[in-house]
Design a protein around this motif. Sequence first.
Motif, PDB file in Angstrom:
ATOM      1  N   ILE A   9       0.841  -1.204   0.000  1.00 14.34           N
ATOM      2  CA  ILE A   9       0.000   0.000   0.000  1.00 14.34           C
ATOM      3  C   ILE A   9       0.871   1.248   0.000  1.00 14.34           C
ATOM      4  O   ILE A   9       0.681   2.164  -0.810  1.00 14.34           O
ATOM      5  CB  ILE A   9      -0.941  -0.002   1.235  1.00 14.34           C
ATOM      6  CG1 ILE A   9      -1.906  -1.185   1.164  1.00 14.34           C
ATOM      7  CG2 ILE A   9      -1.716   1.316   1.323  1.00 14.34           C
ATOM      8  CD1 ILE A   9      -2.634  -1.480   2.458  1.00 14.34           C
ATOM      9  N   PHE A  13       0.274   2.581  -3.588  1.00 14.99           N
ATOM     10  CA  PHE A  13      -1.062   3.168  -3.565  1.00 14.99           C
ATOM     11  C   PHE A  13      -1.242   4.334  -2.601  1.00 14.99           C
ATOM     12  O   PHE A  13      -2.351   4.814  -2.402  1.00 14.99           O
ATOM     13  CB  PHE A  13      -2.101   2.071  -3.272  1.00 14.99           C
ATOM     14  CG  PHE A  13      -2.068   0.977  -4.305  1.00 14.99           C
ATOM     15  CD1 PHE A  13      -2.456   1.248  -5.608  1.00 14.99           C
ATOM     16  CD2 PHE A  13      -1.606  -0.298  -3.993  1.00 14.99           C
ATOM     17  CE1 PHE A  13      -2.396   0.260  -6.585  1.00 14.99           C
ATOM     18  CE2 PHE A  13      -1.548  -1.286  -4.967  1.00 14.99           C
ATOM     19  CZ  PHE A  13      -1.937  -1.015  -6.262  1.00 14.99           C
ATOM     20  N   VAL A  27      -5.253   8.008   2.219  1.00 15.92           N
ATOM     21  CA  VAL A  27      -4.819   6.654   2.559  1.00 15.92           C
ATOM     22  C   VAL A  27      -4.048   6.648   3.878  1.00 15.92           C
ATOM     23  O   VAL A  27      -3.214   7.524   4.115  1.00 15.92           O
ATOM     24  CB  VAL A  27      -3.912   6.104   1.431  1.00 15.92           C
ATOM     25  CG1 VAL A  27      -3.244   4.801   1.852  1.00 15.92           C
ATOM     26  CG2 VAL A  27      -4.717   5.897   0.156  1.00 15.92           C
ATOM     27  N   GLY A  28      -4.310   5.678   4.741  1.00 12.39           N
ATOM     28  CA  GLY A  28      -3.483   5.503   5.936  1.00 12.39           C
ATOM     29  C   GLY A  28      -4.239   5.398   7.243  1.00 12.39           C
ATOM     30  O   GLY A  28      -3.715   4.892   8.217  1.00 12.39           O
ATOM     31  N   ASP A  29      -5.464   5.878   7.298  1.00 10.75           N
ATOM     32  CA  ASP A  29      -6.236   5.756   8.542  1.00 10.75           C
ATOM     33  C   ASP A  29      -7.311   4.685   8.326  1.00 10.75           C
ATOM     34  O   ASP A  29      -7.303   3.962   7.343  1.00 10.75           O
ATOM     35  CB  ASP A  29      -6.847   7.115   8.918  1.00 10.75           C
ATOM     36  CG  ASP A  29      -6.970   7.275  10.428  1.00 10.75           C
ATOM     37  OD1 ASP A  29      -7.581   6.390  11.064  1.00 10.75           O
ATOM     38  OD2 ASP A  29      -6.456   8.276  10.970  1.00 10.75           O
ATOM     39  N   ASP A  30      -8.261   4.591   9.260  1.00  8.78           N
ATOM     40  CA  ASP A  30      -9.315   3.588   9.098  1.00  8.78           C
ATOM     41  C   ASP A  30     -10.295   3.961   8.009  1.00  8.78           C
ATOM     42  O   ASP A  30     -10.973   3.097   7.446  1.00  8.78           O
ATOM     43  CB  ASP A  30     -10.060   3.392  10.423  1.00  8.78           C
ATOM     44  CG  ASP A  30      -9.158   2.710  11.446  1.00  8.78           C
ATOM     45  OD1 ASP A  30      -8.559   1.682  11.084  1.00  8.78           O
ATOM     46  OD2 ASP A  30      -9.042   3.216  12.572  1.00  8.78           O
ATOM     47  N   LEU A  88      -9.873   1.739  -4.005  1.00  4.06           N
ATOM     48  CA  LEU A  88      -9.433   0.578  -4.782  1.00  4.06           C
ATOM     49  C   LEU A  88      -9.380  -0.667  -3.908  1.00  4.06           C
ATOM     50  O   LEU A  88      -8.601  -0.724  -2.956  1.00  4.06           O
ATOM     51  CB  LEU A  88      -8.040   0.880  -5.360  1.00  4.06           C
ATOM     52  CG  LEU A  88      -7.280  -0.269  -6.022  1.00  4.06           C
ATOM     53  CD1 LEU A  88      -8.013  -0.758  -7.262  1.00  4.06           C
ATOM     54  CD2 LEU A  88      -5.863   0.185  -6.381  1.00  4.06           C
ATOM     55  N   LEU A 118      -6.740   8.893  -5.250  1.00  3.91           N
ATOM     56  CA  LEU A 118      -6.989   7.611  -4.583  1.00  3.91           C
ATOM     57  C   LEU A 118      -6.935   7.856  -3.075  1.00  3.91           C
ATOM     58  O   LEU A 118      -5.900   8.278  -2.548  1.00  3.91           O
ATOM     59  CB  LEU A 118      -5.932   6.583  -4.998  1.00  3.91           C
ATOM     60  CG  LEU A 118      -6.091   5.171  -4.417  1.00  3.91           C
ATOM     61  CD1 LEU A 118      -7.397   4.519  -4.863  1.00  3.91           C
ATOM     62  CD2 LEU A 118      -4.915   4.282  -4.817  1.00  3.91           C
ATOM     63  N   GLY A 120      -8.255   5.585  -0.559  1.00  3.43           N
ATOM     64  CA  GLY A 120      -8.350   4.439   0.331  1.00  3.43           C
ATOM     65  C   GLY A 120      -8.618   3.176  -0.451  1.00  3.43           C
ATOM     66  O   GLY A 120      -8.650   3.193  -1.684  1.00  3.43           O
ATOM     67  N   GLY A 121      -8.771   2.072   0.281  1.00  3.86           N
ATOM     68  CA  GLY A 121      -9.034   0.817  -0.395  1.00  3.86           C
ATOM     69  C   GLY A 121      -8.849  -0.349   0.530  1.00  3.86           C
ATOM     70  O   GLY A 121      -8.921  -0.218   1.760  1.00  3.86           O
ATOM     71  N   ASP A 122      -8.591  -1.502  -0.084  1.00  4.99           N
ATOM     72  CA  ASP A 122      -8.430  -2.723   0.680  1.00  4.99           C
ATOM     73  C   ASP A 122      -7.536  -3.639  -0.149  1.00  4.99           C
ATOM     74  O   ASP A 122      -7.666  -3.678  -1.370  1.00  4.99           O
ATOM     75  CB  ASP A 122      -9.808  -3.362   0.893  1.00  4.99           C
ATOM     76  CG  ASP A 122      -9.765  -4.462   1.918  1.00  4.99           C
ATOM     77  OD1 ASP A 122      -8.924  -4.381   2.833  1.00  4.99           O
ATOM     78  OD2 ASP A 122     -10.556  -5.412   1.788  1.00  4.99           O
ATOM     79  N   THR A 123      -6.601  -4.328   0.517  1.00  5.86           N
ATOM     80  CA  THR A 123      -5.691  -5.206  -0.208  1.00  5.86           C
ATOM     81  C   THR A 123      -5.739  -6.573   0.431  1.00  5.86           C
ATOM     82  O   THR A 123      -5.501  -6.708   1.637  1.00  5.86           O
ATOM     83  CB  THR A 123      -4.254  -4.633  -0.162  1.00  5.86           C
ATOM     84  OG1 THR A 123      -4.283  -3.286  -0.633  1.00  5.86           O
ATOM     85  CG2 THR A 123      -3.319  -5.444  -1.031  1.00  5.86           C
TER      86      THR A 123
HETATM   87  P1  ADP Z   1      -8.138  -1.528   8.044  1.00  2.43           P
HETATM   88  O1  ADP Z   1      -7.533  -2.823   8.470  1.00  2.43           O
HETATM   89  O2  ADP Z   1      -8.333  -0.551   9.156  1.00  2.43           O
HETATM   90  O3  ADP Z   1      -9.328  -1.691   7.186  1.00  2.43           O
HETATM   91  P2  ADP Z   1      -6.174  -1.549   6.057  1.00  2.43           P
HETATM   92  O4  ADP Z   1      -4.989  -2.137   6.674  1.00  2.43           O
HETATM   93  O5  ADP Z   1      -7.033  -2.400   5.181  1.00  2.43           O
HETATM   94  O6  ADP Z   1      -7.033  -0.828   7.140  1.00  2.43           O
HETATM   95  O7  ADP Z   1      -5.708  -0.308   5.169  1.00  2.43           O
HETATM   96  C1  ADP Z   1      -4.840   0.669   5.658  1.00  2.43           C
HETATM   97  C2  ADP Z   1      -5.000   1.928   4.858  1.00  2.43           C
HETATM   98  O8  ADP Z   1      -4.592   1.704   3.529  1.00  2.43           O
HETATM   99  C3  ADP Z   1      -6.435   2.430   4.793  1.00  2.43           C
HETATM  100  O9  ADP Z   1      -6.417   3.832   4.775  1.00  2.43           O
HETATM  101  C4  ADP Z   1      -6.924   1.903   3.474  1.00  2.43           C
HETATM  102  O10 ADP Z   1      -7.945   2.713   2.939  1.00  2.43           O
HETATM  103  C5  ADP Z   1      -5.653   1.973   2.644  1.00  2.43           C
HETATM  104  N1  ADP Z   1      -5.603   0.962   1.562  1.00  2.43           N
HETATM  105  C6  ADP Z   1      -5.584  -0.379   1.678  1.00  2.43           C
HETATM  106  N2  ADP Z   1      -5.474  -0.975   0.467  1.00  2.43           N
HETATM  107  C7  ADP Z   1      -5.434   0.026  -0.448  1.00  2.43           C
HETATM  108  C8  ADP Z   1      -5.326   0.081  -1.840  1.00  2.43           C
HETATM  109  N3  ADP Z   1      -5.262  -1.037  -2.616  1.00  2.43           N
HETATM  110  N4  ADP Z   1      -5.344   1.280  -2.443  1.00  2.43           N
HETATM  111  C9  ADP Z   1      -5.426   2.409  -1.704  1.00  2.43           C
HETATM  112  N5  ADP Z   1      -5.494   2.444  -0.370  1.00  2.43           N
HETATM  113  C10 ADP Z   1      -5.499   1.253   0.268  1.00  2.43           C
END
Ligand code: ADP
Length: 329
Positions: A9, A13, A27-30, A88, A118, A120-123
């Motif tokens: 991330i 990202f 990106v970076g917080d909850d 994303l 961009l 935020g998101g989830d990976t």
């Molecule tokens: P949480 O566990 O609290 O849901 P994550 O560890 O999933 O948080 O994500 C940490 C941060 O990174 C969050 O701000 C999230 O939006 C961002 N993030 C995660 N995956 C991506 C991605 N593929 N692209 C952009 N931001 C991302």
Amino acid sequence: MALSEFEVIERYFSSVGERRRDVVLGVGDDAAILAPPAGHELVVSTDTLLEGVHFFEDVDPESLGHKSLAVNLSDIAAMGAQPAWVTLGLTLPSVNEAWLAAFSKGFSELAQRYSVQLVGGDTTRGPLAINVQVMGHVERGHAWRRSGAQPGDLIYVTGTLGDAGLALQLINRGNSLPEQLKDGLLERLQRPEPRLAMAQSLRGVVTAAIDLSDGLLSDLGHLLKASGAGAAINLDRLPLSSSFLQSKRVLRDEIPADEWQLLPLTAGDDYELCFTVTPACENEMVQLLSGSDVSLSRIGVIEEGAALRCLYEDGAPFDLQQKGYDHFR
Ligand code: ADP
Ligand code: MG
């Protein structure tokens, strides 16, 4: 050693697209914190792209990054809205840095071009899947809907139809075309250009709109249903690209004539806009678009009833069922 989820991330990202002033927290917080302009409504759309369904396993990752954002921006354009923020959701089978760098580049370049950030998101790990959500905004009450078309309104489409569908057919059939021609068509399939600039210029005149992702007949059908109306389409007015017409000449004997007729009507992945305007606004519209480099074609008219009729210029009807068009294809 492979990167951790957080390193992925951070590296690929955390700073994608434009740095917008209305992003209070990215990106970076909850969660992200966004500040839409006063007097505007939030417009949100999401799309998922799956390997084997929406793209081939060996697709160029940079194009894939572009396309996964482009198809969402196209939805925002079809609402007459301005895109601003995107999230994303990425599911990856493994951490492949070359792949991630290229994907992020394709995504970021398009985001930059339309001033989208961009936020935020989830990976996660699993079979390759890409989910994108775009958020935009529009002045309160001014978004375009599918439901606004009235009998007598003129039907327009941007750009050209059937190029991406033809590219897909060529890939599936393994057809040989001159490289240059093939590249032009592939570009349309892999790197569609959202019609955002055009949508912004047309803000005051459109009565209903939809973007073309599943094919003109299917998508215009949605607009008609929502508007409670029918339409007549002039087949001789469907805009075709020079690559399309050239391919038709070269491949005349390989693809049957009916297929060529059906491609611009039924093939998906065009990502052009289809919209309606009242005849009274037509001149204003042409003026609004005088500086545009994207073509605009009037392809038909909204009618009373519920039928979608396809006619040739001379008025002769085109029988879709007889030509092998299946509504549920
Ligand atoms: P949480 O566990 O609290 O849901 P994550 O560890 O999933 O948080 O994500 C940490 C941060 O990174 C969050 O701000 C999230 O939006 C961002 N993030 C995660 N995956 C991506 C991605 N593929 N692209 C952009 N931001 C991302
Ligand atoms: Mg959390």
